[in-house]
Structure formats: structure tokens, C-alpha cells
Design a protein around this motif. Structure first.
Motif, PDB file in Angstrom:
ATOM      1  N   CYS A 239       0.831  -1.202   0.000  1.00 19.29           N
ATOM      2  CA  CYS A 239       0.000   0.000   0.000  1.00 19.29           C
ATOM      3  C   CYS A 239       0.868   1.256   0.000  1.00 19.29           C
ATOM      4  O   CYS A 239       0.558   2.246  -0.676  1.00 19.29           O
ATOM      5  N   LEU A 240       1.965   1.226   0.747  1.00 14.40           N
ATOM      6  CA  LEU A 240       2.873   2.371   0.772  1.00 14.40           C
ATOM      7  C   LEU A 240       3.496   2.604  -0.596  1.00 14.40           C
ATOM      8  O   LEU A 240       3.688   3.750  -1.016  1.00 14.40           O
ATOM      9  N   ASN A 241       3.805   1.535  -1.299  1.00 15.94           N
ATOM     10  CA  ASN A 241       4.376   1.670  -2.643  1.00 15.94           C
ATOM     11  C   ASN A 241       3.393   2.338  -3.602  1.00 15.94           C
ATOM     12  O   ASN A 241       3.799   2.971  -4.577  1.00 15.94           O
ATOM     13  N   LYS A 242       2.102   2.198  -3.318  1.00 17.18           N
ATOM     14  CA  LYS A 242       1.063   2.834  -4.154  1.00 17.18           C
ATOM     15  C   LYS A 242       0.742   4.255  -3.678  1.00 17.18           C
ATOM     16  O   LYS A 242      -0.167   4.899  -4.199  1.00 17.18           O
ATOM     17  N   LYS A 243       1.481   4.729  -2.665  1.00 16.85           N
ATOM     18  CA  LYS A 243       1.290   6.073  -2.113  1.00 16.85           C
ATOM     19  C   LYS A 243      -0.129   6.265  -1.582  1.00 16.85           C
ATOM     20  O   LYS A 243      -0.744   7.320  -1.747  1.00 16.85           O
ATOM     21  N   ASP A 244      -0.634   5.238  -0.946  1.00 17.30           N
ATOM     22  CA  ASP A 244      -1.987   5.248  -0.394  1.00 17.30           C
ATOM     23  C   ASP A 244      -1.956   5.860   1.006  1.00 17.30           C
ATOM     24  O   ASP A 244      -1.440   5.264   1.950  1.00 17.30           O
ATOM     25  N   GLU A 245      -2.538   7.049   1.148  1.00 12.51           N
ATOM     26  CA  GLU A 245      -2.513   7.768   2.421  1.00 12.51           C
ATOM     27  C   GLU A 245      -3.659   7.377   3.356  1.00 12.51           C
ATOM     28  O   GLU A 245      -3.692   7.820   4.498  1.00 12.51           O
ATOM     29  N   THR A 246      -4.593   6.598   2.876  1.00 13.41           N
ATOM     30  CA  THR A 246      -5.794   6.324   3.664  1.00 13.41           C
ATOM     31  C   THR A 246      -5.611   5.193   4.672  1.00 13.41           C
ATOM     32  O   THR A 246      -6.562   4.811   5.340  1.00 13.41           O
ATOM     33  N   ILE A 247      -4.389   4.694   4.773  1.00 13.15           N
ATOM     34  CA  ILE A 247      -4.138   3.576   5.687  1.00 13.15           C
ATOM     35  C   ILE A 247      -3.580   4.066   7.022  1.00 13.15           C
ATOM     36  O   ILE A 247      -2.927   3.317   7.731  1.00 13.15           O
ATOM     37  N   ILE A 248      -3.860   5.319   7.376  1.00 10.81           N
ATOM     38  CA  ILE A 248      -3.249   5.890   8.578  1.00 10.81           C
ATOM     39  C   ILE A 248      -3.612   5.121   9.848  1.00 10.81           C
ATOM     40  O   ILE A 248      -2.772   4.961  10.744  1.00 10.81           O
ATOM     41  N   SER A 249      -4.828   4.579   9.941  1.00  8.73           N
ATOM     42  CA  SER A 249      -5.185   3.806  11.138  1.00  8.73           C
ATOM     43  C   SER A 249      -4.346   2.540  11.236  1.00  8.73           C
ATOM     44  O   SER A 249      -3.864   2.179  12.317  1.00  8.73           O
ATOM     45  N   ALA A 250      -4.161   1.870  10.106  1.00  6.87           N
ATOM     46  CA  ALA A 250      -3.313   0.674  10.090  1.00  6.87           C
ATOM     47  C   ALA A 250      -1.866   1.028  10.396  1.00  6.87           C
ATOM     48  O   ALA A 250      -1.163   0.278  11.084  1.00  6.87           O
TER      49      ALA A 250
END
Length: 358
Positions: A239-250
Motif C-alpha cells: 500500500c505504501l508503494n502505491k502512495k496510499d494515504e488512507t491507511i493511517i489507522s493501520a
């Protein structure tokens, strides 16, 4: 027409340029929407905002999601001869989460939004699975376990339909319920299809594995926790490689787990995720702060941590070095501020009660 060509150029970039970040794509779509609006091209304006709505899933900007959805809702109500409510109705569940996560939105307003969604589902021929699913999720967060169980039973009775979450996301929600109810063994049993790789989605089973790992560790099931965390962190990195910022809770939960098990590995995740914090919803800020607090509790207060926090943030230092005590103090203030606001809105004490040391 020239404006159509200008719009298509931007849409082509969004589709074909793999170097663009989610925020870059949103900027291009916003430019395209502006061009359509300026030329009173309602059909292009509508199509672009449908794409924009899909793109917002990758960034922490819930205000934008709400604004785009509201625009689509109004466009449909004004031009029912041109547009289909089903085009965007699937995204209404995100709006239900947004109104819960924003502490400034009252319970009365939230209930009105829920009733509106229920009405739209029924008139479009869908069942109420997704309605009860979202309600179960939020009742679980509020500690209303019996009411949440009633919603779970309704979901199982009704069965999923096209407006419901995918099977992986719904299963993750059921697992959340059993964790909230204190039944880790049932939650782990339910997770087996995710562990076996039978179901998956954008963030599931990543969020599931990391949450289960945190709970397993707290229950002194260290080997189970380590195995689950190892599975989850691999998916989180994707997910980080996709620059996904919505995983902040995880990210908050992963940082908490590492602070308790391998602190030297935790700081990287704090450094990556904290810049997303200001744009996150009130509820995600609360959960993130709470997880950081629970992770930092075992570290020496005077320990110095080398993290280059963003300039202008409350945690920024010229030396890019900050003591654990200051980190803990900041997240304690944030968690307390948000907990008190949520407790006031919900007429409860459950949010404050979860803060360690308060």
C-alpha cells in the motif's frame, strides 16, 4: 469543441501516466471538472466527478469526497432525465463513515443521513445489508455491543447485495465486531478465509492481520501475533508503494505493535504516516493518537528519537530529534481533546476511557 479536447488531455494523463501520485491525479481531475463547469457541460462535469469520487479513496481528504458526492447528488436531483442514481449510490457508505468520523456533525444530522441512504436503497430495489453493515461498524466503536450484534444478525439474515461491501471487507467488519466484543478466538476463526488467501480487497486482509496481531499481543499470544503481523506488514508495504494515504489507522496500529516489539523499526512508520495526520478525519486522528500512546508507554521518557517531522508541525525540531516524553505528551493531548469531543457528541465516556493514564 476545444473544452472537450482540454478535458480529454487531462483524463488521458490520469489514465496513462503511471508516475502520477493519487494527489496529482486528483489535481488533474479537478482541472477537468473546472473546465467542464466553465463551459456549462453538465454531462462532462458529471462524468469527471464520478472519476474524481473513485480517486478520492487513495487520499486523506474526506471533505473532498463529501463535496464531490454532494455535487453528484444535486446533479441527479436536478437532472433525473440525464443521470442514474445508481452511478454513485455505492459510495454512500463512505459518506456514512465520514459523518460519523467528523465530530462536528451531530448525532441528529448523522441519523438523517442514514435515513436518506436507507430511503435511496429501497427505492432503487436494494436490500438493507449495507445499511446494517455500516451501523454495526459504528455501534461497535461506541461499545454498544448488543445493538451491534442485532445489526450483525440482520446482515447475516439479509445477505450481501451489490450495494454492500465486497465479501472481504464485510468479513473484516465482522471480525471487528468480535474483537470489540472481546471474543478474539471467534475473530481469528472468522479470519481463516483471509489467512488462506481466499478473499482480499484493497486494504483487506492487511488491516485485519495488523489489528489481530495487536490484539493477540495484548492477550500474550506472542507467536500468533508475530505470524499475523508478518503477513500484514508485507501487504502494508504494498500500500505504501502505491502512495496510499488512507491507511493511517493501520499505520498507527503497526507502529504501536513495533514500539512494543521492535522499537527501532517503528520510527520509520511514524515518520511516513505523521504527515497524513492533519488531513485525516477526527476519528482516525483519535485512533492514531491512541495507538501511538499505547505503543510509547513502555519506552524511557528521556529517550531521543531521530525523526524529521514536517516544518511547522507541533513535533518539528531544528535538530530533527525529539524525546519520547514530548511525543507522548503531544499524542496524549490530541487523544484527550478528540475523546472529550466524541464523548460529548455521543453522550458516553467510552472514548476517554480508552486513553492510557487518563
Amino acid at each position: 469543441m476545444k473544452h472537450t479536447l482540454d478535458i480529454q488531455k487531462r483524463l488521458y494523463q490520469v489514465t496513462k501516466d503511471e508516475s502520477l501520485s493519487p494527489r496529482d491525479k486528483i489535481k488533474l481531475l479537478q482541472e477537468a471538472a473546472y473546465i467542464a463547469d466553465e463551459n456549462d457541460d453538465i454531462e462532462w462535469s458529471y462524468e469527471i466527478r464520478l472519476r474524481l469520487l473513485r480517486q478520492t479513496r487513495y487520499v486523506n481528504n474526506r471533505d473532498l469526497t463529501f463535496q464531490v458526492f454532494t455535487w453528484l447528488l444535486n446533479a441527479y436531483e436536478t437532472h433525473k432525465d440525464l443521470f442514474n442514481e445508481k452511478d454513485f449510490l455505492y459510495k454512500y457508505t463512505s459518506i456514512l463513515h465520514i459523518v460519523f468520523n467528523n465530530v462536528k456533525i451531530s448525532r441528529k444530522q448523522r441519523e438523517a443521513v442514514y435515513e436518506d441512504y436507507k430511503k435511496r436503497l429501497e427505492r432503487n430495489g436494494y436490500n438493507l445489508f449495507s445499511y446494517y453493515h455500516c451501523l454495526m461498524d459504528q455501534l461497535g466503536f461506541l461499545g454498544k455491543i448488543e445493538e451491534a450484534r442485532e445489526c450483525l444478525d440482520m446482515c447475516r439474515k439479509i445477505g450481501n447485495d451489490p450495494m454492500g461491501n465486497c465479501d472481504a471487507c464485510y468479513l473484516d467488519c465482522e471480525i471487528d465486531y468480535f474483537l470489540a466484543a472481546g471474543d478474539f478466538d471467534e475473530a481469528l476463526t472468522l479470519a481463516q478465509p483471509l489467512i488462506d488467501g481466499e478473499l482480499s480487497c484493497a486494504h483487506v486482509p492487511m488491516v485485519t492481520f495488523i489489528q489481530l496481531a495487536v490484539h493477540a499481543y495484548e492477550l500474550d499470544k506472542k507467536e500468533v501475533a508475530a505470524d499475523l503481523f508478518e503477513k500484514g506488514i508485507v501487504l502494508l508495504e504494498e500500500c505504501l508503494n502505491k502512495k496510499d494515504e488512507t491507511i493511517i489507522s493501520a499505520m498507527g496500529q503497526a507502529t504501536r505493535y513495533l514500539l512494543l516489539t521492535a522499537p527501532e523499526k517503528a520510527w520509520r512508520y511514524l515518520e511516513i504516516s505523521y504527515p497524513w495526520y492533519p488531513d485525516s478525519s477526527d476519528f482516525h486522528q483519535y485512533r492514531y493518537s491512541l495507538n501511538l500512546l499505547k505503543g510509547l508507554k513502555t519506552l524511557p521518557p528521556a529517550q531521543e528519537v531521530a525523526i524529521p517531522f514536517p516544518t511547522g508541525s507541533p513535533l518539528y525540531t531544528e535538530e530533527n530529534c525529539i524525546p519520547v516524553e514530548k511525543l507522548r505528551g503531544y499524542f496524549l493531548r490530541e487523544a484527550t481533546r478528540l475523546a472529550e469531543a466524541f464523548d460529548t457528541r455521543e453522550d458516553t465516556t467510552i472514548f476517554t476511557a480508552q486513553i492510557p493514564g487518563v
